[in-house]
Every structure is written in structure tokens, then in C-alpha cells.
Design a protein around this motif. Structure first.
Motif, PDB file in Angstrom:
ATOM      1  N   SER A  49      20.440   1.507   6.987  1.00  0.00           N
ATOM      2  CA  SER A  49      19.813   0.452   7.789  1.00  0.00           C
ATOM      3  C   SER A  49      19.489   0.917   9.202  1.00  0.00           C
ATOM      4  N   ALA A  50      20.303   1.787   9.750  1.00  0.00           N
ATOM      5  CA  ALA A  50      20.047   2.306  11.092  1.00  0.00           C
ATOM      6  C   ALA A  50      18.977   3.394  11.090  1.00  0.00           C
ATOM      7  N   MET A  51      18.921   4.175  10.018  1.00  0.00           N
ATOM      8  CA  MET A  51      18.025   5.333   9.997  1.00  0.00           C
ATOM      9  C   MET A  51      16.626   5.014   9.467  1.00  0.00           C
ATOM     10  N   LEU A  52      16.516   4.070   8.539  1.00  0.00           N
ATOM     11  CA  LEU A  52      15.208   3.786   7.939  1.00  0.00           C
ATOM     12  C   LEU A  52      14.133   3.443   8.974  1.00  0.00           C
ATOM     13  N   PRO A  53      14.427   2.654  10.010  1.00  0.00           N
ATOM     14  CA  PRO A  53      13.388   2.365  11.005  1.00  0.00           C
ATOM     15  C   PRO A  53      12.864   3.607  11.747  1.00  0.00           C
ATOM     16  N   GLU A  54      13.585   4.713  11.635  1.00  0.00           N
ATOM     17  CA  GLU A  54      13.108   5.953  12.249  1.00  0.00           C
ATOM     18  C   GLU A  54      11.931   6.545  11.487  1.00  0.00           C
ATOM     19  N   ILE A  55      11.737   6.117  10.213  1.00  0.00           N
ATOM     20  CA  ILE A  55      10.604   6.630   9.434  1.00  0.00           C
ATOM     21  C   ILE A  55       9.711   5.534   8.871  1.00  0.00           C
ATOM     22  N   LEU A  56      10.114   4.261   9.008  1.00  0.00           N
ATOM     23  CA  LEU A  56       9.297   3.147   8.537  1.00  0.00           C
ATOM     24  C   LEU A  56       9.388   2.018   9.545  1.00  0.00           C
ATOM     25  N   VAL A 101      13.463   0.819  -1.981  1.00  0.00           N
ATOM     26  CA  VAL A 101      13.316   2.093  -1.289  1.00  0.00           C
ATOM     27  C   VAL A 101      14.295   3.074  -1.919  1.00  0.00           C
ATOM     28  N   ASN A 102      13.780   4.156  -2.464  1.00  0.00           N
ATOM     29  CA  ASN A 102      14.643   5.210  -2.989  1.00  0.00           C
ATOM     30  C   ASN A 102      14.999   6.116  -1.824  1.00  0.00           C
ATOM     31  N   VAL A 103      16.283   6.261  -1.580  1.00  0.00           N
ATOM     32  CA  VAL A 103      16.743   6.995  -0.407  1.00  0.00           C
ATOM     33  C   VAL A 103      17.700   8.116  -0.801  1.00  0.00           C
ATOM     34  N   ILE A 146      23.279  14.896   9.461  1.00  0.00           N
ATOM     35  CA  ILE A 146      22.671  14.278   8.288  1.00  0.00           C
ATOM     36  C   ILE A 146      21.278  13.763   8.618  1.00  0.00           C
ATOM     37  N   ARG A 147      20.477  13.602   7.558  1.00  0.00           N
ATOM     38  CA  ARG A 147      19.184  12.957   7.716  1.00  0.00           C
ATOM     39  C   ARG A 147      18.897  12.136   6.468  1.00  0.00           C
ATOM     40  N   LEU A 148      18.005  11.158   6.646  1.00  0.00           N
ATOM     41  CA  LEU A 148      17.616  10.261   5.569  1.00  0.00           C
ATOM     42  C   LEU A 148      16.208  10.590   5.119  1.00  0.00           C
ATOM     43  N   GLY A 149      16.021  10.656   3.810  1.00  0.00           N
ATOM     44  CA  GLY A 149      14.690  10.742   3.221  1.00  0.00           C
ATOM     45  C   GLY A 149      14.454   9.475   2.424  1.00  0.00           C
ATOM     46  N   ALA A 150      13.187   9.024   2.364  1.00  0.00           N
ATOM     47  CA  ALA A 150      12.920   7.762   1.679  1.00  0.00           C
ATOM     48  C   ALA A 150      11.536   7.742   1.052  1.00  0.00           C
ATOM     49  N   MET A 151      11.429   6.950  -0.018  1.00  0.00           N
ATOM     50  CA  MET A 151      10.159   6.704  -0.684  1.00  0.00           C
ATOM     51  C   MET A 151      10.140   5.246  -1.120  1.00  0.00           C
ATOM     52  N   ILE A 152       9.008   4.592  -0.912  1.00  0.00           N
ATOM     53  CA  ILE A 152       8.842   3.222  -1.389  1.00  0.00           C
ATOM     54  C   ILE A 152       8.567   3.289  -2.884  1.00  0.00           C
ATOM     55  N   GLN A 173       0.808  -1.220   0.000  1.00  0.00           N
ATOM     56  CA  GLN A 173       0.000   0.000   0.000  1.00  0.00           C
ATOM     57  C   GLN A 173       0.845   1.277   0.000  1.00  0.00           C
ATOM     58  N   LEU A 174       2.145   1.137   0.222  1.00  0.00           N
ATOM     59  CA  LEU A 174       3.019   2.315   0.333  1.00  0.00           C
ATOM     60  C   LEU A 174       3.766   2.672  -0.947  1.00  0.00           C
ATOM     61  N   VAL A 175       3.557   1.933  -2.018  1.00  0.00           N
ATOM     62  CA  VAL A 175       4.271   2.245  -3.262  1.00  0.00           C
ATOM     63  C   VAL A 175       3.960   3.682  -3.677  1.00  0.00           C
ATOM     64  N   GLY A 176       5.010   4.448  -3.912  1.00  0.00           N
ATOM     65  CA  GLY A 176       4.868   5.843  -4.305  1.00  0.00           C
ATOM     66  C   GLY A 176       4.728   6.805  -3.144  1.00  0.00           C
ATOM     67  N   VAL A 177       4.721   6.287  -1.922  1.00  0.00           N
ATOM     68  CA  VAL A 177       4.537   7.134  -0.751  1.00  0.00           C
ATOM     69  C   VAL A 177       5.885   7.679  -0.276  1.00  0.00           C
ATOM     70  N   ASP A 178       5.946   8.982  -0.114  1.00  0.00           N
ATOM     71  CA  ASP A 178       7.115   9.647   0.446  1.00  0.00           C
ATOM     72  C   ASP A 178       7.045   9.491   1.958  1.00  0.00           C
TER      73      ASP A 178
END
Length: 151
Positions: free
Chosen positions: A72-79, A127-129, A107-113, A13-18
Motif C-alpha cells: 500500500s505504501a509502495m504502489l503509489p510510487e508506480i501508479l 494488481v499482481n505484485v 526491497i522494491r515492488l513490481g506490479a501489473m494490472i 486501459q491498463l489491464v495487462g500493463v506492467d
């Protein structure tokens, strides 16, 4: 606050979601040196602050692969994915390091599925990061990272 997802169906359900951005974190010389020790990559631009002062960046910089490894450490902070038996790093399609991460940068990580595809026992998620340095004009790392999540 991480986006909560339940199971592989939730991921679909998250495809395309920022997913937005993580909070900022500081990359320290201690982290850079520990990464150099772990990888046996002791190039002076990473580990010698005195020599780096006169180098191309004016200070030491994080290894590109250190920056990548922080995904890998930062992604769980937003997903936050629950309802799965296991999630694993599967690889990358593409990674680039357009700008350095200077020591003590925030630094910060941004991501989109970008894509979710079926695999035996679960799904593969692209995941585009991007990792950006606070105040920088371009990202320090961009990539298409693959994870597998199993039922």
C-alpha cells in the motif's frame, strides 16, 4: 515516475500493463520491531538480533505480513490514480512469501494490472505484485492484491 491514470476508465486501459518497479527502500530493524509491537508478534527471528545470528537466516527478518503491508505504501510510487472519490484496499486472492526479507535489505515492488471489473460505484482492480530483495534469486512476496476505486 508513477504511471498517471485518470479515473476508473483510465484503470481499464491498463489491464495487462506492467507498471515496472519502485525505487529500492531499506527495511530497518526499527520498522520490524514497530510492526512486531503493533501486531503483538515478537517471535525471535524478527526482534532478537543476537538469537537470530544463530538462526536459520543468520539475522533478523521482516514479518511476511510487514512485507505485504508495504504494498500500500509502495504502489503509489508506480501508479498514481486521480479523478476518483476514493480508493480502498479490498483484500487478496493469493499471497505467498517464497523468501525472507533480511534486516537492512533493500526491497522494491513490481506490479501489473491483471484485471479490472465493474462494481457498484466504481471498479475492482487486481494488481499482481512482487516484492524482491536486491540481488536475491527469487521474490520475497508475490500476490494478487485487490483494490477498489470509486467514481
Amino acid at each position: 515516475m508513477p504511471t498517471p491514470v485518470h479515473g476508473v476508465d483510465g484503470l481499464k486501459q491498463l489491464v495487462g500493463v506492467d507498471l515496472g518497479f519502485t525505487p529500492y527502500r531499506t527495511v530497518t530493524q526499527e520498522q520490524i520491531t514497530m510492526f512486531a509491537d503493533a501486531t503483538d508478534d515478537h517471535q525471535w527471528i524478527h526482534v532478537d538480533p543476537e538469537a537470530a545470528k544463530t538462526g536459520p537466516f543468520g539475522t533478523t527478518i521482516a514479518h511476511g505480513f510487514l512485507t505485504l503491508s508495504l504494498v500500500s505504501a509502495m504502489l503509489p510510487e508506480i501508479l498514481q490514480v486521480d479523478g476518483i472519490s476514493m480508493g480502498v484496499n479490498y483484500g487478496t486472492n493469493r499471497v505467498r512469501f517464497p523468501a525472507p526479507v533480511p534486516v537492512n535489505a533493500r526491497i522494491r515492488l513490481g506490479a501489473m494490472i491483471a484485471e479490472v471489473t465493474e462494481v457498484t460505484g466504481g471498479v475492482q482492480v487486481q494488481v499482481n505484485v512482487s516484492i524482491e530483495v536486491e540481488g536475491a534469486s527469487k521474490p520475497s512476496m508475490v500476490g494478487e492484491i485487490l483494490f477498489r476505486y470509486y467514481h
